[in-house]
Design an enzyme around this catalytic site. Structure first.
Site, mmCIF file in Angstrom:
data_model
loop_
_atom_site.group_PDB
_atom_site.id
_atom_site.type_symbol
_atom_site.label_atom_id
_atom_site.label_comp_id
_atom_site.label_asym_id
_atom_site.label_seq_id
_atom_site.Cartn_x
_atom_site.Cartn_y
_atom_site.Cartn_z
ATOM 1 N N SER A 1 0.853 -1.190 0.000
ATOM 2 C CA SER A 1 0.000 0.000 0.000
ATOM 3 C C SER A 1 0.884 1.233 0.000
ATOM 4 C CB SER A 1 -0.927 0.017 1.218
ATOM 5 O OG SER A 1 -0.171 0.105 2.409
ATOM 6 N N HIS B 1 -2.834 7.267 -4.411
ATOM 7 C CA HIS B 1 -2.967 6.110 -3.516
ATOM 8 C C HIS B 1 -2.997 4.867 -4.388
ATOM 9 C CE1 HIS B 1 -6.006 3.139 -1.938
ATOM 10 N NE2 HIS B 1 -5.093 3.098 -0.985
ATOM 11 N N ASN C 1 -2.910 0.367 -3.845
ATOM 12 C CA ASN C 1 -2.655 -0.836 -3.056
ATOM 13 C C ASN C 1 -3.131 -2.056 -3.819
ATOM 14 O OD1 ASN C 1 -5.152 -2.268 -1.589
ATOM 15 N ND2 ASN C 1 -5.618 -0.102 -1.865
ATOM 16 N N THR C 2 -2.436 -3.148 -3.611
ATOM 17 C CA THR C 2 -2.895 -4.442 -4.116
ATOM 18 C C THR C 2 -2.606 -5.475 -3.038
ATOM 19 O OG1 THR C 2 -0.800 -4.651 -5.333
ATOM 20 C CG2 THR C 2 -2.738 -4.021 -6.611
ATOM 21 N N ARG C 3 -3.422 -6.511 -2.998
ATOM 22 C CA ARG C 3 -3.311 -7.471 -1.902
ATOM 23 C C ARG C 3 -3.850 -8.840 -2.332
ATOM 24 N NH1 ARG C 3 -7.063 -3.669 -1.194
ATOM 25 N NH2 ARG C 3 -9.254 -4.319 -1.205
ATOM 26 N N HIS D 1 -6.530 7.322 -16.247
ATOM 27 C CA HIS D 1 -7.561 6.328 -16.555
ATOM 28 C C HIS D 1 -7.124 5.416 -17.704
ATOM 29 C CE1 HIS D 1 -10.413 7.843 -13.716
ATOM 30 N NE2 HIS D 1 -10.553 9.016 -14.314
ATOM 31 N N HIS E 1 -20.937 12.427 3.390
ATOM 32 C CA HIS E 1 -21.262 13.594 4.215
ATOM 33 C C HIS E 1 -20.914 14.905 3.510
ATOM 34 C CE1 HIS E 1 -17.001 12.962 5.092
ATOM 35 N NE2 HIS E 1 -16.942 14.184 5.579
ATOM 36 N N GLY F 1 -5.257 -5.888 14.442
ATOM 37 C CA GLY F 1 -4.014 -5.718 15.186
ATOM 38 C C GLY F 1 -2.838 -5.339 14.323
ATOM 39 N N GLY F 2 -3.104 -4.594 13.243
ATOM 40 C CA GLY F 2 -2.027 -4.142 12.369
ATOM 41 C C GLY F 2 -1.174 -3.074 13.031
#
EC number: 1.3.3.3
Length: 290
Positions: free
Chosen positions: A108, A122, A124-126, A160, A190, A273-274
């Site tokens: 990330s 930003h 991230n890959t997982r 893009h 919001h 718990g990261g």
């Protein structure tokens, strides 16, 4: 959770790729620090400081942080964690209701730039495994100035297009689907406004062909590595005004609001718990709420 050799091989391959991508991105960002014009960015070029952390319940990761002259603050992190979901988390994760054990590995990053004309980014890959396994991730661009926050602005068009090329290699239906998912995900209800100009976002990606899904996730990472440095080089030579810096600081507030209120990665990390320092490193270094 399956513990067969095949799954272990997949876990190791995914982890190795995310760590390799981290190394490539850090090298590319340090190169940009070296190239940044000294008249706009005085001082020594920044370098990443890496810090390993351990998760008491299983696994850990490496934080990579740079406070540079061009990159005001950037974090590029990898982590590989495993353990058992809480009953609350197990209900929300595919395949975890039957067996709460999990494995997750990924990369990330978030970059906040000194120059308001260089967009924040930003990515991230997982890869996550329970009794099922899948990939997720994406990338999105957040220009801080109003005139850049239009879909017909060249940076948005090219960003893009880079992800469209990565998706179209596999399925022409993926880019419209994942682009729309990104627009839906990176939205502040919001405020009734998007966080940035979007990109792609995908989750629970499991077509039944693991090798192909892994190749796609690799190409998502490569697309980022190709397009973001291109956009930084395009904008980093432009001088900026005090008013633009003010706009940047105010717009960064939206980033903070989104990450603390809605971001799945932030919530997943805090609830499993990261490493809190790593999770909250996405916060901008300076921000204003007028």
């Amino acid at each position: 959770m399956s513990t067969d050799q095949d799954l272990d091989t997949k876990k190791a391959a995914a982890r190795a790729w995310f760590e390799s991508l981290r190394d490539q991105i850090c090298a590319a960002f340090e190169q940009l620090e070296d190239e940044a014009p000294a008249d706009l960015y005085p001082g020594a070029p920044g370098r990443f400081a890496k810090k390993a952390w351990d998760r008491p319940a299983g696994g850990g990761g490496v934080m990579g942080m740079m406070h540079g002259r061009l990159f005001e603050k950037v974090g590029v992190h990898v982590s590989t964690v495993f353990g058992t979901f809480t009953p609350e988390m197990a209900k929300t994760m595919p395949g975890a209701a039957e067996d709460p054990r999990f494995f997750a590995t990924g990369i990330s990053l978030i970059a906040h730039m000194t120059n308001p004309r260089v967009p924040a980014v930003h990515m991230n890959t997982r890869f996550i495994a329970t009794t099922k396994s899948w990939f997720g991730g994406g990338g999105d661009l957040t220009p801080l100035l109003g005139y850049q926050r239009q879909q017909d602005f060249p940076d948005a068009i090219d960003f893009h297009a880079a992800y469209k090329r990565a998706c179209d290699k596999y399925d022409p239906e993926w880019h419209p689907k994942y682009k729309a998912w990104c627009d839906e995900y990176f939205f502040l209800p919001h405020r009734n406004e998007p966080r940035g100009i979007g990109g792609i976002f995908y989750d629970h990606h499991d077509s039944g062909d693991w090798a192909r899904d892994f190749a796609f996730t690799q190409d998502v990472g490569r697309a980022f590595l190709e397009i973001y440095p291109t956009l930084v080089r395009r904008r980093m030579g432009e001088a900026w005004t005090a008013d633009e810096r003010e706009q940047q600081l105010i717009q960064r507030g939206r980033y903070v609001e989104f990450n603390l209120l809605y971001d799945r990665g932030t919530m997943f990390g805090l609830k499993t718990g990261g490493n809190v320092e790593s999770i909250l490193s996405s916060m901008p270094p300076a921000v204003k709420w007028p």
